[in-house]
Design a protein around this motif. Structure first.
Motif, PDB file in Angstrom:
ATOM      1  N   VAL A  96       2.119 -12.048   7.426  1.00  0.00           N
ATOM      2  CA  VAL A  96       1.972 -10.586   7.462  1.00  0.00           C
ATOM      3  C   VAL A  96       2.782  -9.947   6.334  1.00  0.00           C
ATOM      4  O   VAL A  96       2.305  -9.027   5.653  1.00  0.00           O
ATOM      5  CB  VAL A  96       2.435 -10.023   8.830  1.00  0.00           C
ATOM      6  CG1 VAL A  96       2.508  -8.498   8.786  1.00  0.00           C
ATOM      7  CG2 VAL A  96       1.490 -10.476   9.932  1.00  0.00           C
ATOM      8  N   ALA A  97       4.004 -10.433   6.114  1.00  0.00           N
ATOM      9  CA  ALA A  97       4.853  -9.906   5.041  1.00  0.00           C
ATOM     10  C   ALA A  97       4.192 -10.108   3.676  1.00  0.00           C
ATOM     11  O   ALA A  97       4.211  -9.201   2.827  1.00  0.00           O
ATOM     12  CB  ALA A  97       6.216 -10.588   5.074  1.00  0.00           C
ATOM     13  N   MET A  98       3.588 -11.273   3.463  1.00  0.00           N
ATOM     14  CA  MET A  98       2.882 -11.536   2.203  1.00  0.00           C
ATOM     15  C   MET A  98       1.702 -10.598   2.012  1.00  0.00           C
ATOM     16  O   MET A  98       1.471 -10.069   0.918  1.00  0.00           O
ATOM     17  CB  MET A  98       2.373 -12.989   2.164  1.00  0.00           C
ATOM     18  CG  MET A  98       3.399 -14.006   1.760  1.00  0.00           C
ATOM     19  SD  MET A  98       2.611 -15.556   1.256  1.00  0.00           S
ATOM     20  CE  MET A  98       1.656 -15.960   2.702  1.00  0.00           C
ATOM     21  N   LEU A  99       0.947 -10.376   3.081  1.00  0.00           N
ATOM     22  CA  LEU A  99      -0.230  -9.496   3.007  1.00  0.00           C
ATOM     23  C   LEU A  99       0.189  -8.057   2.702  1.00  0.00           C
ATOM     24  O   LEU A  99      -0.462  -7.370   1.907  1.00  0.00           O
ATOM     25  CB  LEU A  99      -1.016  -9.561   4.323  1.00  0.00           C
ATOM     26  CG  LEU A  99      -1.696 -10.898   4.629  1.00  0.00           C
ATOM     27  CD1 LEU A  99      -2.296 -10.889   6.028  1.00  0.00           C
ATOM     28  CD2 LEU A  99      -2.786 -11.199   3.603  1.00  0.00           C
ATOM     29  N   LEU A 100       1.269  -7.606   3.341  1.00  0.00           N
ATOM     30  CA  LEU A 100       1.768  -6.252   3.081  1.00  0.00           C
ATOM     31  C   LEU A 100       2.200  -6.108   1.622  1.00  0.00           C
ATOM     32  O   LEU A 100       1.902  -5.104   0.964  1.00  0.00           O
ATOM     33  CB  LEU A 100       2.945  -5.932   4.003  1.00  0.00           C
ATOM     34  CG  LEU A 100       2.628  -5.741   5.488  1.00  0.00           C
ATOM     35  CD1 LEU A 100       3.912  -5.609   6.293  1.00  0.00           C
ATOM     36  CD2 LEU A 100       1.739  -4.527   5.700  1.00  0.00           C
ATOM     37  N   ASN A 101       2.895  -7.133   1.116  1.00  0.00           N
ATOM     38  CA  ASN A 101       3.371  -7.094  -0.264  1.00  0.00           C
ATOM     39  C   ASN A 101       2.222  -7.121  -1.270  1.00  0.00           C
ATOM     40  O   ASN A 101       2.302  -6.531  -2.345  1.00  0.00           O
ATOM     41  CB  ASN A 101       4.306  -8.275  -0.526  1.00  0.00           C
ATOM     42  CG  ASN A 101       4.906  -8.242  -1.915  1.00  0.00           C
ATOM     43  OD1 ASN A 101       5.578  -7.294  -2.288  1.00  0.00           O
ATOM     44  ND2 ASN A 101       4.645  -9.274  -2.705  1.00  0.00           N
ATOM     45  N   THR A 102       1.124  -7.791  -0.891  1.00  0.00           N
ATOM     46  CA  THR A 102      -0.013  -7.962  -1.801  1.00  0.00           C
ATOM     47  C   THR A 102      -0.941  -6.750  -1.812  1.00  0.00           C
ATOM     48  O   THR A 102      -1.417  -6.325  -2.873  1.00  0.00           O
ATOM     49  CB  THR A 102      -0.825  -9.217  -1.416  1.00  0.00           C
ATOM     50  OG1 THR A 102       0.056 -10.355  -1.387  1.00  0.00           O
ATOM     51  CG2 THR A 102      -1.950  -9.475  -2.420  1.00  0.00           C
ATOM     52  N   TYR A 103      -1.157  -6.152  -0.642  1.00  0.00           N
ATOM     53  CA  TYR A 103      -2.215  -5.139  -0.522  1.00  0.00           C
ATOM     54  C   TYR A 103      -1.718  -3.719  -0.225  1.00  0.00           C
ATOM     55  O   TYR A 103      -2.510  -2.784  -0.221  1.00  0.00           O
ATOM     56  CB  TYR A 103      -3.212  -5.561   0.560  1.00  0.00           C
ATOM     57  CG  TYR A 103      -3.893  -6.866   0.228  1.00  0.00           C
ATOM     58  CD1 TYR A 103      -4.808  -6.946  -0.819  1.00  0.00           C
ATOM     59  CD2 TYR A 103      -3.622  -8.024   0.955  1.00  0.00           C
ATOM     60  CE1 TYR A 103      -5.440  -8.145  -1.138  1.00  0.00           C
ATOM     61  CE2 TYR A 103      -4.246  -9.234   0.651  1.00  0.00           C
ATOM     62  CZ  TYR A 103      -5.145  -9.278  -0.398  1.00  0.00           C
ATOM     63  OH  TYR A 103      -5.760 -10.470  -0.716  1.00  0.00           O
ATOM     64  N   ILE A 104      -0.439  -3.551   0.048  1.00  0.00           N
ATOM     65  CA  ILE A 104       0.101  -2.213   0.309  1.00  0.00           C
ATOM     66  C   ILE A 104       1.032  -1.833  -0.842  1.00  0.00           C
ATOM     67  O   ILE A 104       2.168  -2.320  -0.925  1.00  0.00           O
ATOM     68  CB  ILE A 104       0.870  -2.160   1.646  1.00  0.00           C
ATOM     69  CG1 ILE A 104       0.005  -2.670   2.793  1.00  0.00           C
ATOM     70  CG2 ILE A 104       1.340  -0.723   1.913  1.00  0.00           C
ATOM     71  CD1 ILE A 104      -1.243  -1.855   3.054  1.00  0.00           C
ATOM     72  N   PRO A 105       0.592  -0.979  -1.752  1.00  0.00           N
ATOM     73  CA  PRO A 105       1.388  -0.650  -2.946  1.00  0.00           C
ATOM     74  C   PRO A 105       2.768  -0.086  -2.633  1.00  0.00           C
ATOM     75  O   PRO A 105       3.728  -0.329  -3.374  1.00  0.00           O
ATOM     76  CB  PRO A 105       0.520   0.397  -3.663  1.00  0.00           C
ATOM     77  CG  PRO A 105      -0.869   0.157  -3.162  1.00  0.00           C
ATOM     78  CD  PRO A 105      -0.711  -0.294  -1.753  1.00  0.00           C
ATOM     79  N   GLN A 106       2.882   0.662  -1.542  1.00  0.00           N
ATOM     80  CA  GLN A 106       4.165   1.302  -1.211  1.00  0.00           C
ATOM     81  C   GLN A 106       5.277   0.278  -0.936  1.00  0.00           C
ATOM     82  O   GLN A 106       6.466   0.578  -1.079  1.00  0.00           O
ATOM     83  CB  GLN A 106       3.994   2.209   0.009  1.00  0.00           C
ATOM     84  CG  GLN A 106       3.198   3.472  -0.244  1.00  0.00           C
ATOM     85  CD  GLN A 106       1.684   3.215  -0.290  1.00  0.00           C
ATOM     86  OE1 GLN A 106       1.230   2.111   0.011  1.00  0.00           O
ATOM     87  NE2 GLN A 106       0.921   4.233  -0.673  1.00  0.00           N
ATOM     88  N   VAL A 107       4.881  -0.928  -0.542  1.00  0.00           N
ATOM     89  CA  VAL A 107       5.874  -1.973  -0.245  1.00  0.00           C
ATOM     90  C   VAL A 107       6.652  -2.364  -1.496  1.00  0.00           C
ATOM     91  O   VAL A 107       7.796  -2.820  -1.413  1.00  0.00           O
ATOM     92  CB  VAL A 107       5.163  -3.210   0.375  1.00  0.00           C
ATOM     93  CG1 VAL A 107       6.145  -4.363   0.572  1.00  0.00           C
ATOM     94  CG2 VAL A 107       4.534  -2.830   1.719  1.00  0.00           C
ATOM     95  N   GLN A 108       6.042  -2.152  -2.670  1.00  0.00           N
ATOM     96  CA  GLN A 108       6.684  -2.518  -3.934  1.00  0.00           C
ATOM     97  C   GLN A 108       8.020  -1.802  -4.135  1.00  0.00           C
ATOM     98  O   GLN A 108       8.893  -2.285  -4.851  1.00  0.00           O
ATOM     99  CB  GLN A 108       5.747  -2.185  -5.110  1.00  0.00           C
ATOM    100  CG  GLN A 108       4.392  -2.866  -5.055  1.00  0.00           C
ATOM    101  CD  GLN A 108       4.490  -4.378  -5.149  1.00  0.00           C
ATOM    102  OE1 GLN A 108       5.334  -4.896  -5.864  1.00  0.00           O
ATOM    103  NE2 GLN A 108       3.633  -5.079  -4.427  1.00  0.00           N
TER     104      GLN A 108
END
Length: 328
Positions: free
Chosen positions: A255-267
């Motif tokens: 889940v953490a990888m998916l958030l980092n890959t597809y949610i720009p705000q996580v950057q």
């Protein structure tokens, strides 16, 4: 209660509180643990500091150590997922799948042969083989109730794996640099040939960012093999009614990888989370080192340690040969 009695009781209470003040070894423990938050302390050095503390002052909270390291390692690994790309991880997982299956079968088969040759207790031998084949202490903890292992058998297997795991954290980066292994090669090698996730991530983090991503992804994918191994073990040891514990934190890592890959705000926060996770990993290795007491070392015995060493050296050399031959 008159004034004299009140004063006497207060003095007695203060005396009790002073007697319960932080001991010398607790002060040393907390000071060294605090050093793990510094960027100057690498994972191998943290493990070494833990070993020194275990030898000189001892771990003041040894009874809590296993639970704390277990939770801290899982949280740290999930945090590392915020620094990884899901597409890259998927590609790495595909490339390492057959290699992972082959290495697990190789290790378990060799472990069975060594059990017969060295005449080691079957359950102890199986736990050492499972820990070497998949993910060290986590595999042993998951499989031991399935096969009905006793406390002595579990402690011997854990002691064997933890000792070799500690050695690997220092040896692997040195060998990798000596052989000029690429980031991809080292990440794959450490994920397959080092026992515990903590030392895999620690060694790979020291080697490089790309090696860390590859090693963590392959190791966690490898950890999922605990489930089929435990199911097979339940039939072999005739304990089918025991439930198998699933490593749920691996799902959170994904889940953490998916958030980092597809949610720009996580950057905006991923760098902070990853750095915090690396500190957590460093602290985990310090705690693991400080938990390796003389009793753990004495509990192992010659034959189980010999099996562990042969298995570890064999899988390390075999996988290194495959990686150098087929992986760039």
């Amino acid at each position: 209660m008159d004034k004299a009695q009140l004063i006497s009781k207060t003095q007695h209470r203060l005396s009790e509180l002073l007697d319960k003040q932080i001991s010398y070894r607790e002060i040393v423990f907390f000071i060294v643990a605090a050093l793990c938050f510094s960027s100057f302390i690498s994972p191998p050095i943290a493990l070494l500091l833990g070993l020194v503390v275990a030898r000189i002052t001892g771990h003041p909270y040894l009874h809590l150590n296993h639970k704390i390291t277990h939770i801290l390692l899982q949280v740290s690994v999930v945090g590392l997922g915020f620094g990884m790309n899901a597409n890259t991880a998927l590609q790495v997982g595909k490339e390492g799948f057959l290699f992972t299956v082959g290495s697990i079968l190789f290790t378990l088969t060799l472990g069975w042969l060594l059990c017969k040759a060295l005449k080691i207790d079957l359950k102890t031998s199986f736990l050492i083989s499972a820990g070497t084949a998949i993910c060290g202490g986590s595999a042993i903890a998951a499989v031991s109730p399935v096969i009905g292992a006793k406390e002595k058998q579990i402690s011997v297997a854990l002691g064997t794996v933890f000792i070799l795991n500690s050695v690997a954290l220092f040896v692997f980066p040195l060998v990798g640099e000596w052989l000029h292994l690429s980031q991809n090669q080292f990440g794959l090698w450490s994920a397959i040939a080092i026992h515990d996730t903590s030392s895999v991530v620690g060694a790979a983090a020291k080697y490089g960012k790309e090696a860390l991503q590859i090693a963590t992804t392959v190791k966690l994918a490898r950890a999922l093999w605990i489930i089929p191994l435990a199911v097979i073990a339940s039939f072999v040891f005739k304990t089918q009614k025991v439930k198998v514990k699933i490593p749920y934190f691996i799902g959170l890592f994904v889940v953490a990888m998916l958030l980092n890959t597809y949610i720009p705000q996580v950057q905006y926060v991923n760098g902070f989370i990853v750095n915090l996770s690396k500190i957590g990993l460093t602290l985990t290795l310090f705690l693991i080192g400080s938990g390796l007491t003389g009793n753990v070392l004495k509990s192992v015995g010659l034959k189980p340690m010999l099996q562990g060493v042969i298995l570890w050296v064999s899988i390390s050399i075999f996988t290194l040969w495959v990686i150098l031959s087929f992986y760039s």
